[in-house]
Design a protein around this motif. Structure first.
Motif, PDB file in Angstrom:
ATOM      1  N   PRO A  75     -82.661-104.548  76.565  1.00  0.00           N
ATOM      2  CA  PRO A  75     -82.336-103.646  75.461  1.00  0.00           C
ATOM      3  C   PRO A  75     -82.948-104.129  74.149  1.00  0.00           C
ATOM      4  O   PRO A  75     -83.049-105.335  73.902  1.00  0.00           O
ATOM      5  N   PHE A  76     -83.362-103.193  73.317  1.00  0.00           N
ATOM      6  CA  PHE A  76     -84.061-103.498  72.065  1.00  0.00           C
ATOM      7  C   PHE A  76     -83.271-104.487  71.217  1.00  0.00           C
ATOM      8  O   PHE A  76     -83.810-105.491  70.735  1.00  0.00           O
ATOM      9  N   ASP A 126     -80.890-106.556  72.099  1.00  0.00           N
ATOM     10  CA  ASP A 126     -80.803-107.867  72.751  1.00  0.00           C
ATOM     11  C   ASP A 126     -82.084-108.674  72.548  1.00  0.00           C
ATOM     12  O   ASP A 126     -82.043-109.888  72.335  1.00  0.00           O
ATOM     13  N   ALA A 127     -83.230-107.989  72.621  1.00  0.00           N
ATOM     14  CA  ALA A 127     -84.506-108.686  72.426  1.00  0.00           C
ATOM     15  C   ALA A 127     -84.619-109.199  70.993  1.00  0.00           C
ATOM     16  O   ALA A 127     -85.103-110.312  70.748  1.00  0.00           O
ATOM     17  N   ALA A 128     -84.167-108.395  70.033  1.00  0.00           N
ATOM     18  CA  ALA A 128     -84.256-108.794  68.622  1.00  0.00           C
ATOM     19  C   ALA A 128     -83.343-109.977  68.318  1.00  0.00           C
ATOM     20  O   ALA A 128     -83.683-110.852  67.523  1.00  0.00           O
ATOM     21  N   THR A 129     -82.174-110.012  68.947  1.00  0.00           N
ATOM     22  CA  THR A 129     -81.187-111.059  68.653  1.00  0.00           C
ATOM     23  C   THR A 129     -81.212-112.199  69.673  1.00  0.00           C
ATOM     24  O   THR A 129     -80.392-113.120  69.594  1.00  0.00           O
ATOM     25  N   LEU A 130     -82.138-112.108  70.649  1.00  0.00           N
ATOM     26  CA  LEU A 130     -82.265-113.129  71.710  1.00  0.00           C
ATOM     27  C   LEU A 130     -80.965-113.310  72.489  1.00  0.00           C
ATOM     28  O   LEU A 130     -80.570-114.434  72.825  1.00  0.00           O
ATOM     29  N   ALA A 131     -80.315-112.208  72.792  1.00  0.00           N
ATOM     30  CA  ALA A 131     -79.090-112.272  73.598  1.00  0.00           C
ATOM     31  C   ALA A 131     -79.430-112.669  75.033  1.00  0.00           C
ATOM     32  O   ALA A 131     -80.432-112.198  75.586  1.00  0.00           O
ATOM     33  N   PRO A 132     -78.655-113.544  75.664  1.00  0.00           N
ATOM     34  CA  PRO A 132     -78.934-113.956  77.046  1.00  0.00           C
ATOM     35  C   PRO A 132     -78.950-112.755  77.986  1.00  0.00           C
ATOM     36  O   PRO A 132     -78.193-111.797  77.806  1.00  0.00           O
ATOM     37  N   THR A 189     -91.392-110.797  83.996  1.00  0.00           N
ATOM     38  CA  THR A 189     -92.088-110.109  82.910  1.00  0.00           C
ATOM     39  C   THR A 189     -91.091-109.247  82.144  1.00  0.00           C
ATOM     40  O   THR A 189     -90.402-108.411  82.735  1.00  0.00           O
ATOM     41  N   ILE A 190     -91.019-109.480  80.843  1.00  0.00           N
ATOM     42  CA  ILE A 190     -90.052-108.778  79.994  1.00  0.00           C
ATOM     43  C   ILE A 190     -90.630-107.456  79.515  1.00  0.00           C
ATOM     44  O   ILE A 190     -91.786-107.368  79.133  1.00  0.00           O
ATOM     45  N   GLU A 191     -89.811-106.423  79.539  1.00  0.00           N
ATOM     46  CA  GLU A 191     -90.156-105.143  78.920  1.00  0.00           C
ATOM     47  C   GLU A 191     -89.048-104.798  77.929  1.00  0.00           C
ATOM     48  O   GLU A 191     -87.893-104.632  78.331  1.00  0.00           O
ATOM     49  N   VAL A 192     -89.378-104.719  76.647  1.00  0.00           N
ATOM     50  CA  VAL A 192     -88.383-104.376  75.627  1.00  0.00           C
ATOM     51  C   VAL A 192     -88.189-102.865  75.645  1.00  0.00           C
ATOM     52  O   VAL A 192     -89.130-102.097  75.415  1.00  0.00           O
ATOM     53  N   ALA A 193     -86.971-102.436  75.943  1.00  0.00           N
ATOM     54  CA  ALA A 193     -86.684-101.000  76.059  1.00  0.00           C
ATOM     55  C   ALA A 193     -86.751-100.332  74.684  1.00  0.00           C
ATOM     56  O   ALA A 193     -86.440-100.950  73.665  1.00  0.00           O
ATOM     57  N   PRO A 194     -87.160 -99.067  74.636  1.00  0.00           N
ATOM     58  CA  PRO A 194     -87.185 -98.359  73.358  1.00  0.00           C
ATOM     59  C   PRO A 194     -85.778 -98.104  72.842  1.00  0.00           C
ATOM     60  O   PRO A 194     -84.801 -98.169  73.602  1.00  0.00           O
TER      61      PRO A 194
END
Length: 313
Positions: free
Chosen positions: A153-154, A156-162, A206-211
């Protein structure tokens, strides 16, 4: 999953702009924050997000249109039948929440044990393509690597949530996202691939950051369009603004203009070198339609400034 084009309400010939516009409209309507008492809306939100994830990726969309993968991103011929004898990867949806999947690398099978059984032991094999006789046995091989894709989730990626991912053997692992994470970032989990005589291979995630329905990533910054009223723009105001860390109060200066961008420091993505980007808030003055009081005011007031003089008109 339902056909992604049908979920977004677009034709198969729709361009990227039309697909993005359709997704943003649906995402705003169905976002869980706006439908906390409607669990079906949350399910629908997840479906349209997965549909957008597939159609916004040119390669995935082309594969889907050719019938090579289904609406969930899984291959229609998972073991390679009908596709040149299994070249490339076979992808399987597996655990880890929506978007988590894994792949077995082509050529990862170890044929050494098969040929050893045929020729009666490693001590009599030569260096030919299938071993032969009289030579040394091939050195033991590590197991094949296994590739996973994980949709994050966008926020989570921004806040580096586990993030939690379920591996092919059913075990779950909590991943700590690296600073500077973005779509395409790869993480290696040593020894979590397929087993082999010389040890297990690795798992490559491989990480994909969701929109997101209203945030957009721009480098390490986050962009947001924020509607404000006319009186907030004219008189100035303190308004609540969403950020990846939660809502904050933003001071809108008196005389604010539509298109003006304000900055919230440290509310973006984490840099690879440490520290965080900013959130860039673009103000959009939203005027009500057919408002009698506003219409009466406008009739008694005019702006005499030459607003379009710099355009030569």
């Amino acid at each position: 999953m339902t056909d992604p084009y049908s979920l977004l309400g677009v034709s198969r010939s729709a361009d990227e702009k039309a697909i993005k516009s359709a997704y943003r409209k649906l995402a705003k309507e169905l976002h869980p924050d706006r439908n906390q008492d409607n669990p079906k809306a949350a399910e629908k939100f997840a479906e349209v997000t997965r549909a957008y994830d597939l159609l916004s990726d040119k390669d995935k969309r082309a594969q889907f249109d050719r019938g090579e993968i289904d609406a969930d991103g899984n291959p229609t011929h998972p073991f390679g039948f009908g596709n040149g004898g299994g070249q490339g990867y076979s992808t399987y949806s597996r655990g880890g929440g929506p978007g988590a999947e894994f792949e077995f690398g082509a050529g990862g099978a170890d044929f050494g044990d098969i040929f050893e059984g045929l020729f009666g032991g490693g001590g009599r094999r030569s260096g030919g393509p299938f071993g032969g006789f009289g030579g040394r046995s091939a050195p033991p091989q590590r197991g094949a690597n296994m590739s996973y894709r994980l949709s994050v989730p966008f926020v989570d990626a921004a806040t580096l949530a586990p993030q939690r991912i379920t591996l092919a053997d059913g075990k779950t692992i909590d991943l700590k996202l690296p600073a500077g994470v973005e779509s395409g970032t790869q993480m290696k989990l040593s020894g979590k691939g397929q087993p082999g005589p010389a040890g297990a291979g690795d798992a490559i995630v491989t990480i994909e950051v969701a929109p997101h329905p209203f945030f957009e990533k721009e480098g390490d910054n986050v962009r947001l369009d924020l509607p404000i009223s006319l009186n907030e723009a004219v008189n100035g105001a303190r308004v609540k603004v969403p950020t990846v860390d939660g809502p904050v109060m933003l001071a809108v200066p008196a005389g604010a203009r539509s298109g003006q961008t304000l900055r919230l420091k440290g509310k973006g993505f984490t840099h690879k070198q440490g520290g965080r980007g900013d959130q860039l808030v673009t103000l959009l003055i939203d005027l009500p339609a057919h408002d009698p009081a506003l219409k009466a005011f406008a009739e008694d007031w005019s702006d005499s400034r030459p607003l379009r003089a710099h355009l030569g008109v």
